[in-house]
Write a protein that holds these residues in place. Sequence first.
Motif, short mmCIF file in Angstrom:
data_model
loop_
_atom_site.label_atom_id
_atom_site.label_comp_id
_atom_site.label_asym_id
_atom_site.label_seq_id
_atom_site.Cartn_x
_atom_site.Cartn_y
_atom_site.Cartn_z
N THR A 1 43.60 35.14 29.13
CA THR A 1 43.82 36.56 28.82
C THR A 1 42.94 36.98 27.65
N ALA A 2 42.74 36.07 26.71
CA ALA A 2 41.90 36.36 25.54
C ALA A 2 40.44 36.58 25.92
N SER B 1 28.42 27.29 34.16
CA SER B 1 29.59 27.23 33.29
C SER B 1 30.78 26.74 34.11
N GLY B 2 31.82 26.30 33.40
CA GLY B 2 33.07 26.02 34.07
C GLY B 2 33.77 27.32 34.45
N VAL B 3 34.84 27.20 35.24
CA VAL B 3 35.61 28.39 35.63
C VAL B 3 36.21 29.06 34.40
N ASN B 4 36.12 30.37 34.36
CA ASN B 4 36.72 31.19 33.30
C ASN B 4 37.11 32.53 33.90
N LEU B 5 37.63 33.44 33.10
CA LEU B 5 38.09 34.71 33.65
C LEU B 5 36.97 35.46 34.35
N ASP B 6 35.77 35.44 33.76
CA ASP B 6 34.64 36.16 34.36
C ASP B 6 34.26 35.63 35.73
#
Length: 427
Positions: A94-95, A375-380
């Motif tokens: 969420t951050a 990159s690894g999985v993230n919100l984007d």
Amino acid sequence: MNKIINPPKSEWSQILLRPTQTVEDVEATVTEIFMDVKKNGNESVKKYTSKFDGVQLSNLFVSEEELASSEQLVSEELKEAIQLSKANIEKFHTAQKTAKVLVETTVGVQCWQEKRPIQKVGLYIPGGTAPLFSTVLMLAIPAKIAGCKEIILTTPPNKKGKINPAIIYAAKQCGVTKIVKSGGIQAIAALTFGTETIPQVYKIFGPGNQYVTVAKQLATKYGVAIDMPAGPSELLVVADDTANASFVASDLLSQAEHGTDSQVILVTTSKNKLNEVEEALEKQIEDLSRKEIAKKAIKNSKLIYVESKEEALDMINEYGPEHFIVCTADNDFYVDGIENAGSVFIGDYTPESAGDYASGTNHTLPTNGYTKAYSGVNLDSFLKAISFQKISEKGIKNIGNAIEVLAAAEGLDAHKNAVTLRLKSLK
């Protein structure tokens, strides 16, 4: 494990090879199954599930009854652990939300960027030798935070045609209710093309074995995006004389037990520590329930001694590990200097398994050296950035002539004319 002392740089690429087959080795099999699923839909998915998972399915989806009963089949202790992990993953992801970016590049010219969720996503959850319900949390939570409208989860069933109740429970906790009982190449193909009952998705997420990795790469040929190439797990630990050999050995084994094609590496500037870690590893491996898997993975793995931390860092960046653990007297040197890694774990009390489960970071990471570009999985990963622009009369006057000159220089008369007509209308 293979011990390597002071290897010359010319041998690094050979020493650091992954124990994986090439795309060419498995692509024919993947392509054959893809074409079968594209043509025959559910029938093919069931056929290959029977062939590879040893179970005949009448229904490819987890039933309402299975969804409802999963909660009773998971212990309270495990539920509490899942809830703690879920809360931390939610907090961290969420951050990562970002606000709209709005800029007036020239007077009268407004440009901005907004993020929109990918509408339909497929989440691949490995089953195989271990039901990775933690991966459900890692993928479904950011998908929900991003606002994806349709989240399809697919995972292989056991010999009785059931999905591990912890996977179902974790999926329910994240708001996922559509769970497909299929794994492997056929599951990726179903998400790529869609079947009579399985929706086609726009992007596929999740780790898997070499066949799943190649299947995901093949999916991109048919207009479906993927998170990254994420194959067999790997870990590299850098340690010096100050490291705790027992801790280091436990971290190496934590990845070795994932699968026989996993790879773990120790890079150390201490010959004594190399020997201590080897001894601790040999002792600890005997107590593992998956020791036969770990022992096969260890055959693919290395204990490497180099003389300096500078040489160690160069080797680590050349390898580009999925997981990178730093246990040295000068951790900052490696943290500041690392350029290619999926996720970094710093200090004696930061085991890789914390990131796998409950610290809050995502454990779906690039492998096989793809950390050099992915990159690894993230919100984007679950969002698209869309750019917008709005130009006033004053704005088109300010940039119109420049557009005309640039378009004329490229020989694109229609581009120039689209501006010229507007400028003339304002005179």
